[in-house]
Design a protein around this motif. Structure first.
Motif, short mmCIF file in Angstrom:
data_model
loop_
_atom_site.label_atom_id
_atom_site.label_comp_id
_atom_site.label_asym_id
_atom_site.label_seq_id
_atom_site.Cartn_x
_atom_site.Cartn_y
_atom_site.Cartn_z
N PRO A 134 2.02 -6.89 -3.16
CA PRO A 134 1.57 -5.50 -3.13
C PRO A 134 2.63 -4.60 -3.76
O PRO A 134 3.81 -4.96 -3.76
CB PRO A 134 1.40 -5.21 -1.63
N PRO A 135 2.26 -3.44 -4.29
CA PRO A 135 0.92 -2.81 -4.26
C PRO A 135 0.02 -3.19 -5.42
O PRO A 135 -0.97 -2.51 -5.64
CB PRO A 135 1.28 -1.34 -4.30
N HIS A 136 0.36 -4.25 -6.18
CA HIS A 136 -0.50 -4.66 -7.28
C HIS A 136 -1.88 -5.08 -6.74
O HIS A 136 -1.95 -5.84 -5.77
CB HIS A 136 0.13 -5.81 -8.06
N PRO A 137 -2.96 -4.63 -7.36
CA PRO A 137 -4.30 -4.88 -6.80
C PRO A 137 -4.85 -6.24 -7.18
O PRO A 137 -5.87 -6.36 -7.87
CB PRO A 137 -5.12 -3.75 -7.42
N ALA A 138 -4.20 -7.31 -6.74
CA ALA A 138 -4.73 -8.65 -6.96
C ALA A 138 -5.94 -8.87 -6.06
O ALA A 138 -5.97 -8.39 -4.92
CB ALA A 138 -3.66 -9.70 -6.69
N TRP A 139 -6.92 -9.60 -6.54
CA TRP A 139 -8.15 -9.79 -5.76
C TRP A 139 -7.88 -10.53 -4.46
O TRP A 139 -8.49 -10.23 -3.43
CB TRP A 139 -9.17 -10.56 -6.60
N GLY A 140 -6.99 -11.50 -4.47
CA GLY A 140 -6.66 -12.22 -3.25
C GLY A 140 -6.03 -11.34 -2.19
O GLY A 140 -6.38 -11.42 -1.00
N SER A 141 -5.10 -10.48 -2.61
CA SER A 141 -4.47 -9.58 -1.65
C SER A 141 -5.45 -8.52 -1.15
O SER A 141 -5.36 -8.07 0.00
CB SER A 141 -3.25 -8.91 -2.28
N MET A 142 -6.43 -8.13 -1.98
CA MET A 142 -7.46 -7.21 -1.51
C MET A 142 -8.31 -7.85 -0.43
O MET A 142 -8.67 -7.19 0.56
CB MET A 142 -8.34 -6.77 -2.69
N LEU A 143 -8.62 -9.14 -0.58
CA LEU A 143 -9.35 -9.84 0.47
C LEU A 143 -8.53 -9.92 1.75
O LEU A 143 -9.06 -9.75 2.86
CB LEU A 143 -9.70 -11.25 0.00
N ALA A 144 -7.23 -10.18 1.61
CA ALA A 144 -6.38 -10.28 2.79
C ALA A 144 -6.27 -8.95 3.51
O ALA A 144 -6.27 -8.90 4.76
CB ALA A 144 -4.98 -10.77 2.37
N GLU A 145 -6.18 -7.85 2.76
CA GLU A 145 -6.08 -6.53 3.38
C GLU A 145 -7.38 -6.13 4.08
O GLU A 145 -7.37 -5.42 5.08
CB GLU A 145 -5.73 -5.48 2.32
N GLY A 146 -8.52 -6.60 3.54
CA GLY A 146 -9.79 -6.19 4.10
C GLY A 146 -10.30 -7.02 5.26
O GLY A 146 -11.23 -6.61 5.96
N ARG A 147 -9.68 -8.19 5.51
CA ARG A 147 -10.21 -9.06 6.56
C ARG A 147 -10.06 -8.46 7.95
O ARG A 147 -10.84 -8.77 8.85
CB ARG A 147 -9.51 -10.43 6.50
N ASP A 148 -9.05 -7.60 8.15
CA ASP A 148 -8.87 -6.98 9.46
C ASP A 148 -9.92 -5.90 9.74
O ASP A 148 -10.08 -5.49 10.89
CB ASP A 148 -7.47 -6.36 9.57
N TYR A 149 -10.61 -5.45 8.69
CA TYR A 149 -11.58 -4.36 8.85
C TYR A 149 -13.00 -4.82 8.52
O TYR A 149 -13.90 -3.98 8.37
CB TYR A 149 -11.21 -3.18 7.93
N ILE A 150 -13.20 -6.14 8.41
CA ILE A 150 -14.48 -6.62 7.90
C ILE A 150 -15.64 -6.29 8.84
O ILE A 150 -16.78 -6.12 8.40
CB ILE A 150 -14.39 -8.16 7.66
N ALA A 151 -15.38 -6.14 10.14
CA ALA A 151 -16.47 -5.85 11.08
C ALA A 151 -17.05 -4.46 10.87
O ALA A 151 -18.25 -4.24 11.08
CB ALA A 151 -15.97 -6.00 12.52
N ARG A 152 -16.23 -3.50 10.44
CA ARG A 152 -16.71 -2.14 10.28
C ARG A 152 -16.61 -1.62 8.83
O ARG A 152 -17.07 -0.51 8.56
CB ARG A 152 -15.92 -1.20 11.20
N ALA A 153 -15.99 -2.40 7.96
CA ALA A 153 -15.88 -2.00 6.54
C ALA A 153 -16.08 -3.24 5.68
O ALA A 153 -15.13 -3.77 5.10
CB ALA A 153 -14.54 -1.34 6.27
N TRP A 154 -17.32 -3.71 5.60
CA TRP A 154 -17.62 -4.98 4.92
C TRP A 154 -17.27 -4.96 3.44
O TRP A 154 -16.97 -6.00 2.85
CB TRP A 154 -19.11 -5.29 5.09
N TRP A 155 -17.33 -3.77 2.82
CA TRP A 155 -17.14 -3.70 1.38
C TRP A 155 -15.71 -4.02 0.95
O TRP A 155 -15.47 -4.35 -0.21
CB TRP A 155 -17.53 -2.30 0.88
N LEU A 156 -14.77 -3.98 1.88
CA LEU A 156 -13.38 -4.29 1.51
C LEU A 156 -13.22 -5.75 1.08
O LEU A 156 -12.36 -6.07 0.26
CB LEU A 156 -12.45 -3.99 2.69
N CYS A 157 -14.01 -6.63 1.66
CA CYS A 157 -13.94 -8.06 1.32
C CYS A 157 -15.05 -8.51 0.38
O CYS A 157 -14.83 -9.41 -0.43
CB CYS A 157 -14.00 -8.90 2.60
#
Length: 228
Positions: A175-198
């Motif tokens: 980070p903070p480079h927007p690699a797709w893998g790191s974007m998935l990792a950042e969004g997994r904690d919010y997947i229940a209420r913010a599905w679009w992050l993953c």
């Protein structure tokens, strides 16, 4: 924020950053890593295949045993170990994946070299006094480049997945480079209420890898005379 507006087409992440812009920037990183790794691994594998297939003998036996050893190593596991030892960066990931990816080129292209070197035009080149280097580069290599292109296209998707996997577990593009893998990792904690992050980074990986595989299959049919 969920998407659907003209300002944020795919929504924003937990820090308010536009997902669509980050996916586009991540595409540049993933494709850059993929193309450089494929070029590096393809060049190295082609050189080893030419030496092993054309010279033969002890050189062939030694290089193929090294190739078999490299093929026996678990690709992704070795990449994770090496990436954890080295400092996470784009250039280290390119170096690691390139070093680990040459063996499949060497194994497949060697068989092509063995086939091509039995041609009459190779015998004529030897009679005319052409050096071994000239024969390998000017006469044999152009006849195996079709197979090389197909292998490179098919490997490109695998490299993109490997880079995303390394970034997902935190040893890839930092980070903070927007690699797709790191974007998935950042969004997994919010997947229940913010599905679009993953979902959107996952779809981006899916589409790019699928496109690479379809391109490889198309080139295989297009370039191989047996399928014409």
């Amino acid at each position: 924020q969920e998407g659907g507006t003209t300002k944020f087409l795919l929504g924003t992440d937990h820090l308010g950053r536009d997902i669509f812009s980050r996916i586009l920037a991540g595409a540049g990183i993933s494709l850059q890593v993929g193309f450089v790794v494929v070029f590096f691994a393809g060049s190295m594998g082609s050189m080893i295949a030419l030496l092993a297939g054309y010279i033969g003998g002890k050189v062939d036996a030694l290089l193929m045993r090294i190739t078999d050893t490299a093929l026996a190593l678990p690709y992704l596991l070795m990449a994770i170990v090496l990436a954890a030892v080295l400092r996470p960066s784009k250039y280290n990931i390119i170096l690691i994946l390139g070093i680990l990816g040459w063996a499949q080129y060497a194994r497949v292209l060697r068989s092509e070299v063995l086939r091509v070197k039995e041609g009459d035009f190779i015998r004529l080149a030897k009679v005319n006094g052409a050096s071994n280097m000239r024969i390998m580069l000017r006469h044999i290599f152009p006849n195996i480049i079709n197979t090389l292109v197909i292998l490179a296209t098919l490997q490109l998707g695998g490299v993109i997945i490997a880079e995303a996997a390394l970034s997902f577990i935190g040893v890839g593009i930092p980070p903070p480079h927007p690699a797709w893998g790191s974007m998935l990792a950042e969004g997994r904690d919010y997947i229940a209420r913010a599905w679009w992050l993953c979902v959107w980074p996952g779809i981006a990986i899916l589409l790019v890898v699928l496109s690479c595989n379809l391109m490889g299959d198309w080139l295989r049919v297009r370039l191989d005379p047996k399928f014409r």
